[in-house]
Enzyme design. Structure first.
Site, PDB file in Angstrom:
ATOM      1  N   ASN A  17       0.828  -1.210   0.000  1.00 40.93           N
ATOM      2  CA  ASN A  17       0.000   0.000   0.000  1.00 40.93           C
ATOM      3  C   ASN A  17       0.864   1.262   0.000  1.00 40.93           C
ATOM      4  O   ASN A  17       0.490   2.272  -0.592  1.00 40.93           O
ATOM      5  CB  ASN A  17      -0.961  -0.002   1.190  1.00 40.93           C
ATOM      6  N   MET A  93       1.039  -3.542  12.141  1.00 39.71           N
ATOM      7  CA  MET A  93       0.372  -4.576  12.928  1.00 39.71           C
ATOM      8  C   MET A  93       0.566  -4.357  14.427  1.00 39.71           C
ATOM      9  O   MET A  93       1.060  -5.219  15.160  1.00 39.71           O
ATOM     10  CB  MET A  93       0.890  -5.956  12.506  1.00 39.71           C
ATOM     11  N   LEU A  96      -2.863   0.433  18.722  1.00 36.18           N
ATOM     12  CA  LEU A  96      -2.346   1.707  19.213  1.00 36.18           C
ATOM     13  C   LEU A  96      -3.060   2.124  20.498  1.00 36.18           C
ATOM     14  O   LEU A  96      -4.258   1.895  20.661  1.00 36.18           O
ATOM     15  CB  LEU A  96      -2.510   2.774  18.138  1.00 36.18           C
ATOM     16  N   ASN A 110      -6.390   4.546   8.374  1.00 34.75           N
ATOM     17  CA  ASN A 110      -6.057   3.123   8.314  1.00 34.75           C
ATOM     18  C   ASN A 110      -6.828   2.483   7.175  1.00 34.75           C
ATOM     19  O   ASN A 110      -7.878   2.972   6.762  1.00 34.75           O
ATOM     20  CB  ASN A 110      -6.425   2.441   9.635  1.00 34.75           C
ATOM     21  N   HIS A 112      -8.380  -1.380   6.053  1.00 31.67           N
ATOM     22  CA  HIS A 112      -8.716  -2.683   6.634  1.00 31.67           C
ATOM     23  C   HIS A 112      -9.321  -3.569   5.553  1.00 31.67           C
ATOM     24  O   HIS A 112     -10.167  -3.112   4.778  1.00 31.67           O
ATOM     25  CB  HIS A 112      -9.709  -2.504   7.785  1.00 31.67           C
ATOM     26  N   SER A 139     -11.767  -1.190   3.333  1.00 30.83           N
ATOM     27  CA  SER A 139     -12.268   0.067   3.868  1.00 30.83           C
ATOM     28  C   SER A 139     -11.126   0.963   4.320  1.00 30.83           C
ATOM     29  O   SER A 139     -10.189   0.491   4.967  1.00 30.83           O
ATOM     30  CB  SER A 139     -13.160  -0.196   5.099  1.00 30.83           C
ATOM     31  N   THR A 144      -9.968   5.815  15.389  1.00 29.11           N
ATOM     32  CA  THR A 144     -10.419   6.274  16.703  1.00 29.11           C
ATOM     33  C   THR A 144      -9.978   5.215  17.721  1.00 29.11           C
ATOM     34  O   THR A 144      -9.311   4.244  17.380  1.00 29.11           O
ATOM     35  CB  THR A 144     -11.947   6.434  16.738  1.00 29.11           C
ATOM     36  N   GLU A 146     -11.692   3.021  19.093  1.00 27.91           N
ATOM     37  CA  GLU A 146     -12.338   1.725  18.861  1.00 27.91           C
ATOM     38  C   GLU A 146     -11.605   1.003  17.728  1.00 27.91           C
ATOM     39  O   GLU A 146     -11.501   1.534  16.619  1.00 27.91           O
ATOM     40  CB  GLU A 146     -13.813   1.908  18.486  1.00 27.91           C
ATOM     41  N   LEU A 147     -11.104  -0.194  17.983  1.00 25.36           N
ATOM     42  CA  LEU A 147     -10.340  -0.944  16.996  1.00 25.36           C
ATOM     43  C   LEU A 147     -11.149  -1.149  15.721  1.00 25.36           C
ATOM     44  O   LEU A 147     -12.256  -1.697  15.772  1.00 25.36           O
ATOM     45  CB  LEU A 147      -9.917  -2.303  17.568  1.00 25.36           C
ATOM     46  N   ASP A 148     -10.602  -0.696  14.580  1.00 23.39           N
ATOM     47  CA  ASP A 148     -11.256  -0.827  13.271  1.00 23.39           C
ATOM     48  C   ASP A 148     -12.667  -0.242  13.291  1.00 23.39           C
ATOM     49  O   ASP A 148     -13.551  -0.700  12.564  1.00 23.39           O
ATOM     50  CB  ASP A 148     -11.307  -2.302  12.831  1.00 23.39           C
ATOM     51  N   GLU A 177      -7.434  -2.151  -2.562  1.00 25.51           N
ATOM     52  CA  GLU A 177      -6.756  -1.348  -1.538  1.00 25.51           C
ATOM     53  C   GLU A 177      -5.821  -0.335  -2.193  1.00 25.51           C
ATOM     54  O   GLU A 177      -5.738   0.825  -1.778  1.00 25.51           O
ATOM     55  CB  GLU A 177      -5.944  -2.252  -0.601  1.00 25.51           C
TER      56      GLU A 177
END
Length: 216
Positions: A17, A93, A96, A110, A112, A139, A144, A146-148, A177
């Site tokens: 990416n 990977m 955070l 990010n 995903h 996506s 934020t 909240e993970l993913d 992607e």
């Protein structure tokens, strides 16, 4: 001419990416400048991609730090030395810490490999096949705590074929992607994309909960 948007890219692996973003910038499609690539793994091939084109690289081994907060504090210091407008997670990977995410609120993206909110976490292609889904994809979202789970910017929808394996499905998702991540960075660099109180905004208009949807 306005100065280009400074971007720091965080990686842990091959950096495909990252390469797609560099290619988009080289082609003149994205008014951004990757000023540094930082990895938590010394063997990440993305570091070589960056060095080849003269981009600064840093390696911070998370195992050398006493816990996530200590690593993230060092990571913030390394990133901020390059004064980025945007930080891009490209196969980084690491989960955070909340403090890290808050420090870069509104300027942390990010990608995903699923159509979020489906299949947060790992093994997304296998899970989509096991569920019998007819569509899968990828996506880009603002990060934020909240993970993913941050507001979606853009999603690419990939049809699932009857003969698909996790590998074949992953290959087609990766191709998308490499299209949508440079697009999202371009929108941000042009000042069109930002994070508002209610979610992601494109040209000051709220994006739908799915983000901007692209069907392939």
């Amino acid at each position: 001419m306005p100065s280009p948007c400074n971007v720091v890219v965080l990686i842990s692996g091959s950096g495909s990416n990252l390469q797609a973003l560099l290619d988009s910038i080289q082609a003149g499609d994205t008014p951004a400048r990757v000023c540094a690539v930082i990895s938590n793994r010394a063997d990440a091939y993305g570091l070589e991609r960056a060095k080849t084109v003269g981009i600064a690289t840093r390696m911070l081994d998370h195992k050398a730090f006493d816990g996530r907060e200590a690593f993230d504090a060092a990571l913030v210091e390394a990133i901020d030395a390059f004064e980025p407008h945007l930080v891009v997670l490209a196969g980084f990977m690491r989960i955070l810490s909340p403090g890290f995410v808050r420090h870069y609120a509104g300027r942390l993206l990010n990608i995903h490999p699923s159509l979020l909110p489906k299949y947060k976490g790992l093994h997304t292609h296998q899970r989509a096949l096991e569920a019998g889904d007819s569509e899968h994809g990828c996506s880009v979202h603002f990060v934020t705590e909240e993970l993913d789970g941050g507001p979606l910017v853009v999603q690419a929808v990939v049809p699932v074929q009857s003969h698909d394996s996790p590998t074949s499905l992953a290959q087609r998702v990766h191709e998308q992607e490499h299209q949508i991540y440079p697009l999202a960075v371009c929108w941000f660099a042009e000042g069109r994309l930002r994070l508002g109180e209610q979610g992601a905004l494109l040209d000051d208009q709220p994006l739908p909960s799915t983000g901007h949807l692209i069907r392939t």
